[in-house]
Design an enzyme around this catalytic site. Structure first.
Site, PDB file in Angstrom:
ATOM      1  N   ASP A   1       0.857  -1.189   0.000  1.00  0.00           N
ATOM      2  CA  ASP A   1       0.000   0.000   0.000  1.00  0.00           C
ATOM      3  C   ASP A   1       0.890   1.234   0.000  1.00  0.00           C
ATOM      4  O   ASP A   1       1.803   1.341   0.826  1.00  0.00           O
ATOM      5  CB  ASP A   1      -0.922   0.029   1.220  1.00  0.00           C
TER       6      ASP A   1
ATOM      7  N   ASP B   1      15.683  28.957  33.460  1.00  0.00           N
ATOM      8  CA  ASP B   1      15.718  27.506  33.660  1.00  0.00           C
ATOM      9  C   ASP B   1      14.291  27.007  33.564  1.00  0.00           C
ATOM     10  O   ASP B   1      13.436  27.388  34.366  1.00  0.00           O
ATOM     11  CB  ASP B   1      16.314  27.200  35.038  1.00  0.00           C
ATOM     12  N   PHE B   2      13.998  26.156  32.570  1.00  0.00           N
ATOM     13  CA  PHE B   2      12.596  25.762  32.378  1.00  0.00           C
ATOM     14  C   PHE B   2      12.071  24.856  33.495  1.00  0.00           C
ATOM     15  O   PHE B   2      10.888  24.530  33.529  1.00  0.00           O
ATOM     16  CB  PHE B   2      12.341  25.153  30.992  1.00  0.00           C
TER      17      PHE B   2
END
Length: 610
Positions: free
Chosen positions: A86, A485-486
């Protein structure tokens, strides 16, 4: 004809497809087969699959299973092999199959107009066996991806092509092997895959199924082989060339087994890498770009190196496919011109120099952290880990940090456009790239989406040095940088949060902590875009994340995840409509939407209200 095809000549092979293109490809390869079109109704729920290629593979499998079962019920004897396939076209996570009518064909072709898209073919090989009237089946499946770019096309040309009638029975609404080839600017990968059947991958899979490891001549040749470095060096593993002097035919046959040859190439692989690193440091590719062709003597003189050593290095690079060697001298290949120059849009020079000057040293001393347990990776400035490996002090100084930033920048530039266009992100007006370093991805997003503003958040020691990496152009006004700083600081407000090659660097509890902060900050209808190493690309699938990150060996607790694992992870933090698509061959991109509310959670949080 592949030798493996000959092994199928006495078997009853059935192709479960009415596609004349697949029939032609297999017939030209010398395969004898019957055609029994599948009656499977192609109505699978596309949204239920984590990736487009998973949909293509499952459709191919259902086609083949239907034919195998039907033929067994009819004759009480199934064929030996049933092949199902396919082919789909995808762009921005959307699957394009055959158009329903001319207007549908126009919609499809308009989506592809002037853009790069992926063509996936899923293939299933079913080996059947009938015993006492019962059917047993062994299923093998795979997929192949090819990238295709359309030229910008006028409305008139699109409708002229549609009116030719060609688009109506073809995935994506075009046939590359006929008139549709005029629409295509370039193809990267297997051309026959776009036509409808990946013959090379098919034959390699058959070889694994029907050809037990024997002499190399009976195996399907590898596209990226490199077996002559040892001879060029006058040392190394001469066994890779079958050069054992025992004189025993059985022993030679064993030494030529493909798995052993692969292992010997792996053993010698460090030599290839080091040769590439040194050639880049000497700027050999820059020199040949400017003045090629040059002889080894001329290159030695211009780089102030020995003639003998330079000739060896150039020959190694030629054997690696990085240089061309002719009577007039050496010149770059297209690969070297694109990726190995010290400056260029797709240059990987910064990444290579980081590995040469920093990562190489860490792997040289890998035994010590393995033995004493200090395996935590250290990205300069604390990008991935809180404790630094005590191998040396390189990562603590300014030069090392800049080298790290150059590595991240060069790798990000090469992959940024595919990441930015993996999905249609035009519904978002603001984005925040957490840990976005130099902003390479941010600038490409701003260029691709004129209505989008992007904020890059990274540690202060990274942000203070980003100005030297900024491009020119009007989109730069819509890219800004915020130090922070995340894990600790308030996240910038945005419609879309981006985590590009971030999550695999952290322990599980830190991943959940970060996603919780994003979920609390993200408004309903907003999104998160996660970029990570591509999964399930063969037995070495995990290697890009484990080995080739610009960081250092063995992330402490970090790991890669499959699309299904990302789906569960993101759903646990209130994100829905999780979709995953490949971005080239090395990355996967996952897009998820923030739900209106999370069951069992409060409607406010410190991050949301702080």
């Amino acid at each position: 004809m592949y030798p493996v095809i000959r092994k199928l000549q006495r078997k009853r092979v059935v192709l479960a497809s009415a596609s004349p293109r697949r029939q032609e490809i297999l017939s030209n390869a010398g395969l004898r087969f019957e055609v029994v079109p599948s009656r499977f109704k192609e109505k699978l729920d596309k949204a239920s699959f984590p990736t487009p290629y998973a949909y293509a593979v499952e459709t191919a499998k259902q086609k083949a299973l239907e034919v195998a079962s039907r033929m067994h019920q009819k004759d009480l004897r199934a064929p030996d092999i049933v092949i199902g396939a396919d082919t789909i076209v995808t762009i921005g996570g959307l699957i394009l199959e055959k158009p329903l009518d001319k207007q549908d064909a126009y919609t499809m072709l308009s989506r592809l107009n002037g853009k790069e898209h992926s063509v996936f073919t899923g293939v299933t090989i079913i080996r059947c066996c009938s015993t006492d009237g019962r059917l047993s089946m062994e299923v093998t499946d795979f997929y192949e991806e090819t990238l295709v770019k359309f030229s910008p096309l006028s409305e008139e040309l699109l409708w002229e092509y549609i009116d030719s009638g060609e688009p109506m029975d073809k995935a994506g609404g075009y046939g590359i092997q006929a008139l549709g080839g005029m629409l295509v600017e370039y193809v990267r990968g297997d051309f026959l895959n776009v036509v409808g059947f990946p013959l090379n991958h098919f034959c390699k899979t058959l070889a694994q199924l029907y050809c037990p490891p024997r002499v190399r001549q009976d195996s399907v040749p590898d596209v990226d082989t490199f077996e002559h470095l040892s001879a060029l060096e006058g040392g190394g593993s001469n066994l890779a060339q079958g050069g054992a002097q025992a004189g025993d035919a059985d022993q030679n046959r064993t030494l030529e087994d493909p798995p052993l040859a692969d292992l010997l190439r792996l053993i010698d692989g460090f030599q290839s890498s080091k040769a590439l690193f040194v050639a880049c440091e000497m700027k050999v590719f820059d020199l040949l770009k400017a003045e090629a062709p040059l002889s080894a003597v001329e290159v030695a003189r211009k780089t102030e190196a020995s003639e003998r050593g330079t000739e060896w290095l150039l020959d190694v690079c030629a054997a690696l496919g990085l240089l061309r060697k002719a009577e007039g001298g050496y010149s770059n290949t297209e690969l070297a011109d694109r990726y190995l120059l010290s400056k260029g849009e797709d240059s990987l020079h910064g990444l290579i120099m980081h590995h040469h000057r920093h990562t190489w040293h860490l792997y040289t001393h890998l035994e010590a952290p393995l033995r004493d347990g200090s395996m935590q990776s250290h990205w300069p400035a604390g990008h991935a880990g809180e404790d630094l490996c005590q191998v040396d002090s390189l990562s603590r100084n300014q030069d090392s940090q800049l080298q790290f930033m150059r590595a991240v920048h060069s790798l990000s530039k090469v992959t940024a456009r595919r990441v930015a266009t993996a999905f249609d992100l035009s519904r978002f007006s603001s984005a925040c790239d957490l840990g976005g370093c130099t902003g390479a991805l941010a600038h490409v997003l701003a260029r691709e989406y004129p209505g989008l503003t992007v904020t890059v958040m990274d540690l202060p020691e990274i942000i203070k040095d980003v100005m030297g990496f900024q491009p020119d152009g009007p989109q730069t006004d819509r890219v800004s940088f915020v130090p922070g700083d995340f894990f600790k600081d308030r996240l910038p407000e945005a419609d879309l949060y981006i985590l590009s090659r971030i999550l695999q660097d952290w322990q599980e509890h830190k991943v959940h902590e970060l996603l919780s902060r994003i979920s609390a900050r993200c408004k309903p209808g907003g999104g998160v875009l996660v970029v990570g190493p591509a999964p399930d690309r063969g037995r070495c699938a995990a290697l890009p994340g484990l080995l080739t990150s610009p960081g250092t060996p063995l992330q402490d607790g970090g790991r890669e995840r499959s699309p299904d694992e990302y789906r569960s992870l993101l759903q646990a933090h209130g994100f829905t409509e999780v979709r995953a698509v490949p971005a080239g061959s090395v990355l996967h991109v996952i897009l998820a939407t923030r739900a209106a509310s999370m069951p069992g959670t409060e409607t406010t949080s410190p991050e949301a209200t702080g």
